[in-house]
Design a protein around this motif. Structure first.
Motif, PDB file in Angstrom:
ATOM      1  N   LEU A  32     107.823 -16.670  50.633  1.00  0.00           N
ATOM      2  CA  LEU A  32     106.949 -16.071  51.641  1.00  0.00           C
ATOM      3  C   LEU A  32     107.009 -16.819  52.968  1.00  0.00           C
ATOM      4  O   LEU A  32     107.021 -16.215  54.031  1.00  0.00           O
ATOM      5  CB  LEU A  32     105.503 -15.998  51.147  1.00  0.00           C
ATOM      6  CG  LEU A  32     105.201 -14.954  50.084  1.00  0.00           C
ATOM      7  CD1 LEU A  32     103.750 -15.055  49.649  1.00  0.00           C
ATOM      8  CD2 LEU A  32     105.516 -13.557  50.570  1.00  0.00           C
ATOM      9  N   SER A  33     107.051 -18.150  52.923  1.00  0.00           N
ATOM     10  CA  SER A  33     107.027 -18.931  54.160  1.00  0.00           C
ATOM     11  C   SER A  33     108.315 -18.787  54.974  1.00  0.00           C
ATOM     12  O   SER A  33     108.320 -19.059  56.171  1.00  0.00           O
ATOM     13  CB  SER A  33     106.771 -20.405  53.859  1.00  0.00           C
ATOM     14  OG  SER A  33     107.861 -20.967  53.152  1.00  0.00           O
ATOM     15  N   VAL A  34     109.398 -18.382  54.349  1.00  0.00           N
ATOM     16  CA  VAL A  34     110.667 -18.193  55.047  1.00  0.00           C
ATOM     17  C   VAL A  34     110.798 -16.749  55.538  1.00  0.00           C
ATOM     18  O   VAL A  34     111.279 -16.495  56.640  1.00  0.00           O
ATOM     19  CB  VAL A  34     111.856 -18.552  54.126  1.00  0.00           C
ATOM     20  CG1 VAL A  34     113.181 -18.236  54.795  1.00  0.00           C
ATOM     21  CG2 VAL A  34     111.791 -20.014  53.731  1.00  0.00           C
ATOM     22  N   PHE A  35     110.342 -15.814  54.736  1.00  0.00           N
ATOM     23  CA  PHE A  35     110.548 -14.407  55.044  1.00  0.00           C
ATOM     24  C   PHE A  35     109.388 -13.762  55.802  1.00  0.00           C
ATOM     25  O   PHE A  35     109.538 -12.673  56.350  1.00  0.00           O
ATOM     26  CB  PHE A  35     110.845 -13.628  53.762  1.00  0.00           C
ATOM     27  CG  PHE A  35     112.248 -13.828  53.280  1.00  0.00           C
ATOM     28  CD1 PHE A  35     113.234 -12.904  53.570  1.00  0.00           C
ATOM     29  CD2 PHE A  35     112.603 -14.962  52.559  1.00  0.00           C
ATOM     30  CE1 PHE A  35     114.535 -13.093  53.140  1.00  0.00           C
ATOM     31  CE2 PHE A  35     113.905 -15.160  52.131  1.00  0.00           C
ATOM     32  CZ  PHE A  35     114.875 -14.224  52.427  1.00  0.00           C
ATOM     33  N   PHE A  36     108.227 -14.430  55.830  1.00  0.00           N
ATOM     34  CA  PHE A  36     107.046 -13.868  56.487  1.00  0.00           C
ATOM     35  C   PHE A  36     106.305 -14.967  57.222  1.00  0.00           C
ATOM     36  O   PHE A  36     106.439 -16.140  56.883  1.00  0.00           O
ATOM     37  CB  PHE A  36     106.140 -13.188  55.442  1.00  0.00           C
ATOM     38  CG  PHE A  36     106.853 -12.072  54.720  1.00  0.00           C
ATOM     39  CD1 PHE A  36     106.863 -10.793  55.229  1.00  0.00           C
ATOM     40  CD2 PHE A  36     107.562 -12.327  53.553  1.00  0.00           C
ATOM     41  CE1 PHE A  36     107.559  -9.778  54.593  1.00  0.00           C
ATOM     42  CE2 PHE A  36     108.266 -11.318  52.904  1.00  0.00           C
ATOM     43  CZ  PHE A  36     108.264 -10.039  53.432  1.00  0.00           C
ATOM     44  N   THR A  37     105.521 -14.588  58.222  1.00  0.00           N
ATOM     45  CA  THR A  37     104.736 -15.585  58.951  1.00  0.00           C
ATOM     46  C   THR A  37     103.454 -15.866  58.171  1.00  0.00           C
ATOM     47  O   THR A  37     103.195 -15.264  57.138  1.00  0.00           O
ATOM     48  CB  THR A  37     104.384 -15.084  60.371  1.00  0.00           C
ATOM     49  OG1 THR A  37     103.418 -14.038  60.284  1.00  0.00           O
ATOM     50  CG2 THR A  37     105.617 -14.617  61.125  1.00  0.00           C
ATOM     51  N   GLY A  38     102.619 -16.748  58.693  1.00  0.00           N
ATOM     52  CA  GLY A  38     101.370 -17.098  58.035  1.00  0.00           C
ATOM     53  C   GLY A  38     100.205 -16.189  58.374  1.00  0.00           C
ATOM     54  O   GLY A  38      99.095 -16.408  57.884  1.00  0.00           O
TER      55      GLY A  38
END
Length: 169
Positions: free
Chosen positions: A45-51
């Motif tokens: 998630l941290s690589v493919f999407f923002t926070g």
């Protein structure tokens, strides 16, 4: 590059040009997320999407589609050897080489370059670099998104690609 007549239009998503300065390897936050043999889907998630809440929601929906939608006829999951091979390829691809960058000016077909505005794997400035080196390129950077922008903004990206591919011949 070898047979340009075979390609009428080209879409490059989260792509960087071979030989670009600074592409040699992955950023520390990418290595922290996926740079070990045991990686869970949540770590992607941290690589493919923002926070942001919207991006994380899209990420979780994507994970649900990938891991929960089908139980048969699924693609083989990636593994540590796959990630090691990809890392080696990125390192080789990213060896600075001005001549390889200049080859891109030989692409004469229309090119759509797309990326997320917060992609830690392929920084958005590489999308702008690609578009600047390719004569008939246009670039679109999708907001509040990372390497998985095409999953997060799937309807908009699909519409953009459809419009691009359906353009004048």
């Amino acid at each position: 590059m070898t047979r340009p007549a075979l390609v009428r239009r080209l879409v490059l998503a989260s792509s960087a040009p071979q030989g670009a300065d600074g592409m040699h390897g992955w950023a520390p936050e990418v290595i922290d997320a996926v740079g070990n043999p045991e990686t869970s889907p949540e770590e992607y998630l941290s690589v493919f999407f923002t926070g942001s809440p919207a991006s994380l929601r899209a990420g979780r929906q994507t994970l649900q589609r990938i891991y929960g939608a089908r139980s048969e006829d699924r693609d083989t999951a990636t593994n540590w050897a796959t990630r090691e091979a990809q890392y080696d390829a990125v390192c080789t691809w990213g060896i600075p080489d001005h001549a390889k960058l200049q080859r891109l000016s030989g692409l004469r077909m229309p090119v759509f370059v797309a990326n997320g505005d917060s992609d830690p794997m392929i920084l958005p400035h590489y999308s702008h670099l690609l578009a600047g080196l390719i004569p008939q390129a246009r670039v679109k950077i999708y907001p509040d998104s990372a390497h998985g922008f095409l999953f997060q903004h799937h309807a908009e990206f699909a519409a953009d690609v459809d419009a691009f591919l359906g353009g004048p011949r």
